[in-house]
Design an enzyme around this catalytic site. Sequence first.
Site, PDB file in Angstrom:
ATOM      1  N   ASP A 189       0.840  -1.197   0.000  1.00  0.00           N
ATOM      2  CA  ASP A 189       0.000   0.000   0.000  1.00  0.00           C
ATOM      3  C   ASP A 189       0.876   1.248   0.000  1.00  0.00           C
ATOM      4  O   ASP A 189       1.341   1.700   1.047  1.00  0.00           O
ATOM      5  CB  ASP A 189      -0.930   0.001   1.230  1.00  0.00           C
ATOM      6  CG  ASP A 189      -1.868   1.211   1.232  1.00  0.00           C
ATOM      7  OD1 ASP A 189      -1.939   1.910   0.201  1.00  0.00           O
ATOM      8  OD2 ASP A 189      -2.527   1.435   2.271  1.00  0.00           O
TER       9      ASP A 189
ATOM     10  N   LYS B 218       1.576   7.944   0.252  1.00  0.00           N
ATOM     11  CA  LYS B 218       1.943   8.039   1.671  1.00  0.00           C
ATOM     12  C   LYS B 218       3.322   8.686   1.796  1.00  0.00           C
ATOM     13  O   LYS B 218       4.156   8.518   0.913  1.00  0.00           O
ATOM     14  CB  LYS B 218       2.048   6.629   2.276  1.00  0.00           C
ATOM     15  CG  LYS B 218       0.737   5.942   2.558  1.00  0.00           C
ATOM     16  CD  LYS B 218       0.992   4.581   3.199  1.00  0.00           C
ATOM     17  CE  LYS B 218      -0.294   3.795   3.360  1.00  0.00           C
ATOM     18  NZ  LYS B 218      -1.212   4.356   4.354  1.00  0.00           N
TER      19      LYS B 218
ATOM     20  N   ASP C 134       0.097  -4.877   4.509  1.00  0.00           N
ATOM     21  CA  ASP C 134      -1.301  -4.582   4.201  1.00  0.00           C
ATOM     22  C   ASP C 134      -2.064  -5.766   3.600  1.00  0.00           C
ATOM     23  O   ASP C 134      -3.247  -5.660   3.278  1.00  0.00           O
ATOM     24  CB  ASP C 134      -1.380  -3.354   3.282  1.00  0.00           C
ATOM     25  CG  ASP C 134      -2.557  -2.465   3.594  1.00  0.00           C
ATOM     26  OD1 ASP C 134      -3.112  -2.600   4.703  1.00  0.00           O
ATOM     27  OD2 ASP C 134      -2.937  -1.651   2.728  1.00  0.00           O
TER      28      ASP C 134
ATOM     29  N   ARG D 118     -11.164  -0.422   1.946  1.00  0.00           N
ATOM     30  CA  ARG D 118     -12.630  -0.510   1.997  1.00  0.00           C
ATOM     31  C   ARG D 118     -13.208  -0.696   0.594  1.00  0.00           C
ATOM     32  O   ARG D 118     -14.296  -1.239   0.443  1.00  0.00           O
ATOM     33  CB  ARG D 118     -13.198   0.720   2.722  1.00  0.00           C
ATOM     34  CG  ARG D 118     -12.877   2.025   2.089  1.00  0.00           C
ATOM     35  CD  ARG D 118     -13.043   3.181   3.071  1.00  0.00           C
ATOM     36  NE  ARG D 118     -11.850   3.355   3.912  1.00  0.00           N
ATOM     37  CZ  ARG D 118     -11.752   4.258   4.861  1.00  0.00           C
ATOM     38  NH1 ARG D 118     -12.754   5.058   5.130  1.00  0.00           N
ATOM     39  NH2 ARG D 118     -10.642   4.364   5.569  1.00  0.00           N
TER      40      ARG D 118
END
Length: 506
Positions: free
Chosen positions: A275, A282, A293, A356
């Site tokens: 991720d 990030k 992740d 999600r």
Amino acid sequence: MKIKVQKGKLEKFAGDLLVVNLFQGLKKTGAGTGAVNKALRGLIDKLIKEEKFNGKQGETMVVPVQRGIKAKKVLLLGMGLQKEFNAEVARKISSAAVKKARELKVKRMGTILHGAGVGGLNPQEAAQAVAEGSMLAGYTYTKYKSSKDKIQSRFPSEVVIVDHADAQKIREIISGVKQGEVYSNAAIFARDLVNEPSSNMVPKDLADIAQTIAKSSPNIEVKVYNQKEIEKMGMGAFLAVAKGSDDPPYFIHLTYKPGGKVKKVAFVGKGITFDSGGLSLKPANYMETMQLDMAGSATVLGIFHGLAKLKPNAEVHGLAAVCENMPSGHAMKPGDIVKTMNGKTIEVLNTDAEGRLTLADALSYAVKNVKPDAIVDFATLTMACVIALGEEYAGCMGNNKELMEKVKSAAENVGERVWELPMPEEYKEAIKSQVADYINTTPTRKGAGTITAGLLLQEFVGKTPWVHIDIAGPSWAEKQVIPYMPKGGTGFGVRTGLELINKLSK
Ligand code: BES
Ligand code: ZN
Ligand code: ZN
């Protein structure tokens, strides 16, 4: 590490090290430790009297042996206060013994069965705890280490539970050891997957591992969907996350079927093999551990590793939408609107809230294609959960009290800590979008990031009883805090999942 059971007297155990125990504050040894004390002509009682050894939880002291007992050395191990003793303490002190044995380069370690006497555990529970504490503490990830560290990690190679008991008690001890071995090996399997650097653990690797698990057991089947098939199923949210990567996505569906009419449980795991955050990139230091992740999907694969051996009486499905979250010219962009498998749309405000999105499709798949009695998902979903609960607790949420209680009690039994968070109706405002059905992050920065993520997932499970476990904290140990959770991937959730299935199948 092998865990063995030997019927006989502790004094007669011939090995490099014999572990005996003592509660904190006791003035005299009793039971098994007492027998060893007697054979050593009161040496242990003398050490207690002189206050050289107090029995604090995990305290160790090596006692030299000249004669009286067969083992080369004796290790005194503190059990802590008697009133605080439980299976988790047994796990922790077993870890302390194994670590000391490693330091001493002990090959064969004998041990008293912690907690089965005045400790109040039954022989099965005690043996399972000793097996788990020993095996989980003995784990080190040495794949990329030079030989010196590799050799050190092999000590002790054998832990022998020595007990002078009747045949029935020995049978219970053996059964506890077996269960402890299955649980620990399954968690260790998941740790290895999480610890593997992400360039060697791309989606295809996880899919291949799922195939290997299926081949290992006649009760387990697997279907791995490739990109084209994922497109056909209409998993638009999952595909949008995968778009930025050169490594194609896979959707894994493992099935364990014991035959007959039984309860059907689906485990769903977040499977982002790396991720980066995507275009909502990030910062470098937040990215350092983002190989973790896929820990949710590692948990699911770990559970299946265990199921192959446990053979419980429940139908279990393991689902994971596996891909990388990368920035590139093909990547999903903030502002994009994606369509999930159940037809609902999500506005992507931040490409780093990708879990999600993949889970929305995986949960939709579970509801539509599996129709389970219960869904439990494991996901390294939010930093907010780590901020709220720290690294040692997973956050959990759900739509069904009964299932939630079962999950909590399973977690409690195996010493994995979960804490329930609320899902208030009012907070649902935060996941509504102006332009789509939902939004993947709240622009208002109102907090409750773990809860709003859980609320979004809830929209994809329909009426199916469901528990979501956010394992962003406990899936990875930044440093070792719990003695049997070494730095790196912890395998969190595997033992809870297996315990849940074990309980449901009874
Ligand atoms: N994988 C991360 C969450 C995470 C962070 C897990 C640290 C383990 C340790 C997740 O995809 C993420 O980036 N979440 C964002 C969501 C935010 C953009 C709404 C987060 O929590 O910051
Ligand atoms: Zn992210
Ligand atoms: Zn993520």
